[in-house]
Structures are given as structure tokens and as C-alpha cells.
Scaffold this motif. Structure first.
Motif, mmCIF file in Angstrom:
data_model
loop_
_atom_site.group_PDB
_atom_site.id
_atom_site.type_symbol
_atom_site.label_atom_id
_atom_site.label_comp_id
_atom_site.label_asym_id
_atom_site.label_seq_id
_atom_site.Cartn_x
_atom_site.Cartn_y
_atom_site.Cartn_z
ATOM 1 N N VAL A 5 0.744 -1.337 -0.097
ATOM 2 C CA VAL A 5 0.108 0.015 -0.206
ATOM 3 C C VAL A 5 0.850 1.199 -0.107
ATOM 4 N N ASP A 6 0.590 2.343 -0.213
ATOM 5 C CA ASP A 6 0.856 3.595 0.033
ATOM 6 C C ASP A 6 1.451 3.818 0.708
ATOM 7 N N VAL A 7 2.935 4.927 0.961
ATOM 8 C CA VAL A 7 3.494 4.625 2.682
ATOM 9 C C VAL A 7 3.019 5.540 3.094
ATOM 10 N N GLN A 8 2.565 6.626 2.329
ATOM 11 C CA GLN A 8 1.553 7.603 2.839
ATOM 12 C C GLN A 8 0.454 7.489 3.925
ATOM 13 N N ILE A 9 -0.217 6.259 3.813
ATOM 14 C CA ILE A 9 -1.246 5.811 4.828
ATOM 15 C C ILE A 9 -0.627 5.222 5.637
ATOM 16 N N VAL A 10 -0.027 4.253 6.003
ATOM 17 C CA VAL A 10 1.340 4.149 7.402
ATOM 18 C C VAL A 10 1.830 5.277 7.723
ATOM 19 N N ARG A 11 2.149 6.131 6.906
ATOM 20 C CA ARG A 11 2.939 7.113 7.854
ATOM 21 C C ARG A 11 1.780 7.949 8.950
ATOM 22 N N SER A 12 0.733 8.597 8.212
ATOM 23 C CA SER A 12 -0.677 9.500 8.433
ATOM 24 C C SER A 12 -0.916 8.657 9.510
ATOM 25 N N GLU A 13 -1.563 7.152 9.732
ATOM 26 C CA GLU A 13 -2.344 6.238 10.008
ATOM 27 C C GLU A 13 -3.627 6.404 9.879
ATOM 28 N N GLN A 14 -4.020 6.536 8.295
ATOM 29 C CA GLN A 14 -5.496 6.441 7.896
ATOM 30 C C GLN A 14 -5.245 5.164 7.885
ATOM 31 N N TRP A 15 -5.646 4.102 8.401
ATOM 32 C CA TRP A 15 -5.591 3.002 8.082
ATOM 33 C C TRP A 15 -6.743 2.492 7.092
ATOM 34 N N CYS A 16 -7.650 2.630 7.391
ATOM 35 C CA CYS A 16 -9.340 2.948 6.462
ATOM 36 C C CYS A 16 -8.956 3.064 4.837
ATOM 37 N N LYS A 17 -8.136 3.507 5.085
ATOM 38 C CA LYS A 17 -7.386 4.466 3.488
ATOM 39 C C LYS A 17 -6.934 2.983 2.632
ATOM 40 N N MET A 18 -6.462 2.248 2.729
ATOM 41 C CA MET A 18 -6.042 0.653 2.629
ATOM 42 C C MET A 18 -6.971 -0.756 2.219
ATOM 43 N N ILE A 19 -8.035 0.023 2.845
ATOM 44 C CA ILE A 19 -9.500 -1.044 1.922
ATOM 45 C C ILE A 19 -9.281 -1.856 2.670
ATOM 46 N N PRO A 20 -8.613 -1.982 4.630
ATOM 47 C CA PRO A 20 -8.555 -3.610 4.619
ATOM 48 C C PRO A 20 -9.145 -4.472 4.957
ATOM 49 N N CYS A 21 -10.380 -3.941 5.152
ATOM 50 C CA CYS A 21 -11.970 -4.808 5.673
ATOM 51 C C CYS A 21 -12.635 -5.429 3.933
ATOM 52 N N LEU A 22 -13.719 -6.288 4.100
ATOM 53 C CA LEU A 22 -14.459 -6.552 3.171
ATOM 54 C C LEU A 22 -15.013 -5.600 3.320
ATOM 55 N N ASP A 23 -15.790 -6.191 1.993
ATOM 56 C CA ASP A 23 -17.082 -4.883 1.571
ATOM 57 C C ASP A 23 -18.380 -5.356 2.836
ATOM 58 N N ASP A 24 -18.440 -6.171 2.154
ATOM 59 C CA ASP A 24 -19.406 -5.834 3.147
ATOM 60 C C ASP A 24 -19.152 -5.737 4.985
#
Length: 129
Positions: free
Chosen positions: A76-95
Motif C-alpha cells: 500500500v501507499d507508504v503515506q497511508i501508514v505514515r499518517s495512520e489513516q488505516w481505512c484508506k488501505m481498504i483493509p476490511c471486506l466489502d460488507d
């Protein structure tokens, strides 16, 4: 005749490439942009709770780092991890709904039935950035 030689040469080249590619993968090399789970440990000793810890090895491209997309390890984009905006990784399933933990140490995936999966990021990962 020239077309036959050209076809034979391209086929032989493709075969050599596939053999080399398979050899590199079997030698422990990952294709750029991919991840693999190295270890996965589960602990179900607590009632109604399962604790799972996994170690992942990734071969990410420049500007990427190991993360989670749709519950699977991914680059994933390193900026997502640096900013700790975890949900921008789309870590969960669609539902499932994604929520960042209050202290930003991870996220939760909530299913419609109320089941919650909590993921906490190791301090050693955040400390590397």
C-alpha cells in the motif's frame, strides 16, 4: 521458413523466461508488488476471542510498504501508514465497516451481524517510518 524460425525463437525465449521466473520464485524471491504470509499463529484460549498474529514478507515498489487490503497482505501507499489513516488501505471486506482505533494503533472491521475484528499495528512498524 523465416516465420517458423521466428516462432521457434520466441517460443524458446518464452520458455526460458518462465523457467527463470519459476526458479526465482522457488528460490524465495517475490514478484514486485506482492506479499506472502511467512508465519500465522492463532490463540483461541480466551472465550469468544481469537488472537491471530502473522508475519508477512513483501516486495513492494518504491513509495509502497506492507499493509492490508481486503483482509490480505498487500503493498500500500507508504503515506497511508505514515499518517495512520488505516481505512484508506481498504483493509476490511466489502460488507464490513472500517473504523480507526482512538489511539490510531490499528482499526476495526465491523460486520452487519455485529462481529468485530480488531487489527493492531506493531509498534516496530510504525517506528520504522
Amino acid at each position: 521458413m523465416l516465420l517458423l524460425r521466428l516462432t521457434w525463437t520466441l517460443t524458446a525465449t518464452a520458455g526460458c523466461f518462465l523457467l527463470l521466473h519459476n526458479h526465482l520464485l522457488s528460490a524465495g524471491h517475490l514478484v514486485a508488488g506482492t506479499c506472502e504470509i511467512v508465519t500465522l499463529d492463532r490463540d483461541s484460549s480466551q472465550p469468544r476471542t481469537t488472537i491471530a498474529r502473522q508475519t508477512v514478507r513483501c516486495a513492494c515498489r518504491k513509495g509502497q510498504i506492507a499493509g492490508t487490503t481486503r483482509t490480505k497482505p498487500a503493498c500500500v501507499d507508504v503515506q497511508i501508514v505514515r499518517s495512520e489513516q488505516w481505512c484508506k488501505m481498504i483493509p476490511c471486506l466489502d460488507d464490513e465497516g472500517c473504523n480507526i482505533l482512538v489511539n490510531k494503533s490499528g482499526w476495526t472491521c465491523t460486520q452487519t451481524g455485529g462481529r468485530v475484528k480488531t487489527t493492531m499495528v506493531g509498534a516496530e512498524l510504525v517506528g520504522l517510518l
